[in-house]
Motif scaffolding. Structure first.
Motif, PDB file in Angstrom:
ATOM      1  N   GLY A 186     -53.390  10.505  36.039  1.00  0.00           N
ATOM      2  CA  GLY A 186     -54.349   9.390  36.076  1.00  0.00           C
ATOM      3  C   GLY A 186     -53.851   8.273  36.976  1.00  0.00           C
ATOM      4  O   GLY A 186     -52.703   8.278  37.446  1.00  0.00           O
ATOM      5  N   VAL A 187     -54.691   7.282  37.196  1.00  0.00           N
ATOM      6  CA  VAL A 187     -54.344   6.162  38.068  1.00  0.00           C
ATOM      7  C   VAL A 187     -53.344   5.247  37.380  1.00  0.00           C
ATOM      8  O   VAL A 187     -53.482   4.924  36.201  1.00  0.00           O
ATOM      9  N   SER A 188     -52.313   4.843  38.135  1.00  0.00           N
ATOM     10  CA  SER A 188     -51.306   3.884  37.648  1.00  0.00           C
ATOM     11  C   SER A 188     -50.675   4.319  36.328  1.00  0.00           C
ATOM     12  O   SER A 188     -50.460   3.505  35.428  1.00  0.00           O
ATOM     13  N   GLY A 189     -50.387   5.596  36.216  1.00  0.00           N
ATOM     14  CA  GLY A 189     -49.685   6.084  35.038  1.00  0.00           C
ATOM     15  C   GLY A 189     -50.540   6.283  33.818  1.00  0.00           C
ATOM     16  O   GLY A 189     -50.023   6.574  32.734  1.00  0.00           O
ATOM     17  N   SER A 190     -51.838   6.071  33.942  1.00  0.00           N
ATOM     18  CA  SER A 190     -52.701   6.294  32.782  1.00  0.00           C
ATOM     19  C   SER A 190     -52.787   7.780  32.472  1.00  0.00           C
ATOM     20  O   SER A 190     -52.470   8.618  33.301  1.00  0.00           O
ATOM     21  N   CYS A 191     -53.231   8.066  31.271  1.00  0.00           N
ATOM     22  CA  CYS A 191     -53.277   9.463  30.828  1.00  0.00           C
ATOM     23  C   CYS A 191     -54.738   9.906  30.711  1.00  0.00           C
ATOM     24  O   CYS A 191     -55.221  10.258  29.643  1.00  0.00           O
ATOM     25  N   THR A 192     -55.420   9.862  31.855  1.00  0.00           N
ATOM     26  CA  THR A 192     -56.818  10.267  31.859  1.00  0.00           C
ATOM     27  C   THR A 192     -56.948  11.733  31.447  1.00  0.00           C
ATOM     28  O   THR A 192     -57.814  12.111  30.662  1.00  0.00           O
ATOM     29  N   THR A 193     -56.101  12.549  32.026  1.00  0.00           N
ATOM     30  CA  THR A 193     -56.029  13.966  31.627  1.00  0.00           C
ATOM     31  C   THR A 193     -54.569  14.328  31.385  1.00  0.00           C
ATOM     32  O   THR A 193     -53.658  13.701  31.939  1.00  0.00           O
ATOM     33  N   LYS A 194     -54.366  15.311  30.556  1.00  0.00           N
ATOM     34  CA  LYS A 194     -53.005  15.746  30.248  1.00  0.00           C
ATOM     35  C   LYS A 194     -52.958  17.267  30.273  1.00  0.00           C
ATOM     36  O   LYS A 194     -53.791  17.930  29.660  1.00  0.00           O
ATOM     37  N   THR A 195     -51.996  17.815  31.015  1.00  0.00           N
ATOM     38  CA  THR A 195     -51.803  19.262  31.047  1.00  0.00           C
ATOM     39  C   THR A 195     -50.492  19.608  30.354  1.00  0.00           C
ATOM     40  O   THR A 195     -49.513  18.854  30.421  1.00  0.00           O
ATOM     41  N   CYS A 196     -50.461  20.755  29.696  1.00  0.00           N
ATOM     42  CA  CYS A 196     -49.285  21.178  28.929  1.00  0.00           C
ATOM     43  C   CYS A 196     -48.968  22.632  29.235  1.00  0.00           C
ATOM     44  O   CYS A 196     -49.834  23.417  29.632  1.00  0.00           O
TER      45      CYS A 196
END
Length: 353
Positions: free
Chosen positions: A208-218
């Motif tokens: 995500g932008v600026s370290g945000s966690c818009t999406t997360k993959t594992c």
């Protein structure tokens, strides 16, 4: 002097005869090993059972990874038991393929479990790194979304099922005789692999932008093998004695049940099991795989297994005094040299008689 790449060095360690065949070269890569021919390599490696030799001939690249995994298991065994009378020191002296403990003891149980886990771990890691043909990352979950926790599968998940299956096909291929020891070995092999599988870990990365966690993959990763070793050492401490149950007609061993219980209760799949009590490992005995404790270092003040009273089995110990000398209190002087003092320490070590 022949210089070997790390992987090809494994071949010379596990098979001295192959080293002689290669002694005319100056450098050896894995491709050169394979180019010698799978039949030559696999027929020279000591300790392989017939079915293991067939796997080696069909997958010569895999045999080196399997050897790495087996050696990793032996190294971990030696670490976990470094303070005990039995310290795995005799394992791997002749070959990493095939175990040398004839007594069906809890030590044998640990040896089989840690070796099977080591092979599965090494094969899985090699697949993830692209070092083995016919395997790679676990793509089954790729792209699937975990709605409950808000992330999707991505990255390179370690294909531990492939590693476990390969370990099962190769390591279990040694168990040919239909007896109680075969059932014991197969159970412990599977227990080691199961502990590895249960300790697989989930790693995630945010996007995500600026370290945000818009999406997360594992994705899944292998545990550190030291963690597997610690868990199997705990299983060793709680190992279960079992006895064989035979088929009523042919009297062949069919399954194991917990000894001293009236019911036909089977051990749990992650239990380490043994059928014979352990020797005391005090004296050298080739029949039991004991190298004895004569000459072993011991701790004079320790009440534990590494203490001289326990380690030396009541035979007493020798005291060795020596002086350790080293440079100390070093200081840089302008310009331009370093001046040090000489420090010394008198110390004692104790070895079993």
């Amino acid at each position: 002097m022949l210089l070997l790449s790390p992987r090809s060095a494994l071949v010379s360690v596990y098979c001295p005869q192959i080293f002689l065949l290669l002694s005319s070269g100056s450098y050896l890569a894995l491709s050169s090993v394979v180019a010698l021919g799978a039949n030559i390599i696999c027929n020279k490696i000591p300790g392989l059972a017939p079915r293991q030799r067939a796997i080696c001939q069909s997958r010569p690249d895999a045999i080196i990874v399997i050897g790495e995994g087996a050696q990793m298991g032996i190294n971990e065994c030696q670490y976990q038991f470094r303070f005990g009378r039995w310290n795995c020191s005799a394992l791997g002296e002749k070959t990493v393929f095939g175990q040398e403990l004839r007594v069906g003891s809890r030590e044998a149980a640990f040896t089989y479990a840690i070796t099977a886990a080591g092979v599965a771990h090494a094969v899985t890691a090699a697949c993830s790194q692209g070092n083995l043909s016919n395997c790679g990352c676990d793509r089954e979950k790729q792209g699937y979304y975990n709605q409950a926790e808000g992330w999707k599968w991505g990255g390179c998940s370690a294909d531990v099922r492939y590693g476990i299956d390969f370990s099962r096909r190769f390591v279990d291929a040694r168990e040919i005789k239909k007896n109680a020891r075969r059932l014991m070995n197969l159970h412990n092999n599977e227990a080691g692999r199961k502990v590895l599988e249960d300790r697989m870990q989930l790693e995630c990365k945010c996007h995500g932008v600026s370290g945000s966690c818009t999406t997360k993959t594992c994705w899944t990763t292998l545990p550190k093998f030291r963690e597997v070793g610690h868990l199997l050492k705990e299983k060793y401490n709680a190992a279960v004695q079992v006895e064989v149950v035979r088929a009523s007609r042919l009297r062949q061993p069919t399954f194991l049940r917990i000894k001293q219980l009236r019911s036909y209760q089977k051990p749990m799949e992650t239990d380490l099991v043994y059928i014979e009590k352990s020797p005391n490992y005090c004296e050298e005995d080739a029949a039991t795989g004991s190298v004895g404790t004569q000459g072993r270092l011991c701790n004079r003040t320790s009440p534990g297994a590494d203490g001289c009273d326990t380690m030396c089995c009541g035979r007493g110990y020798n005291t060795h005094q020596y002086t350790k000398v080293w440079q100390c209190n070093c200081k840089f002087h302008w310009c331009c040299f370093v001046k040090c003092n000489t420090c010394s320490e008198r110390t004692e070590v104790f070895t079993c008689k």
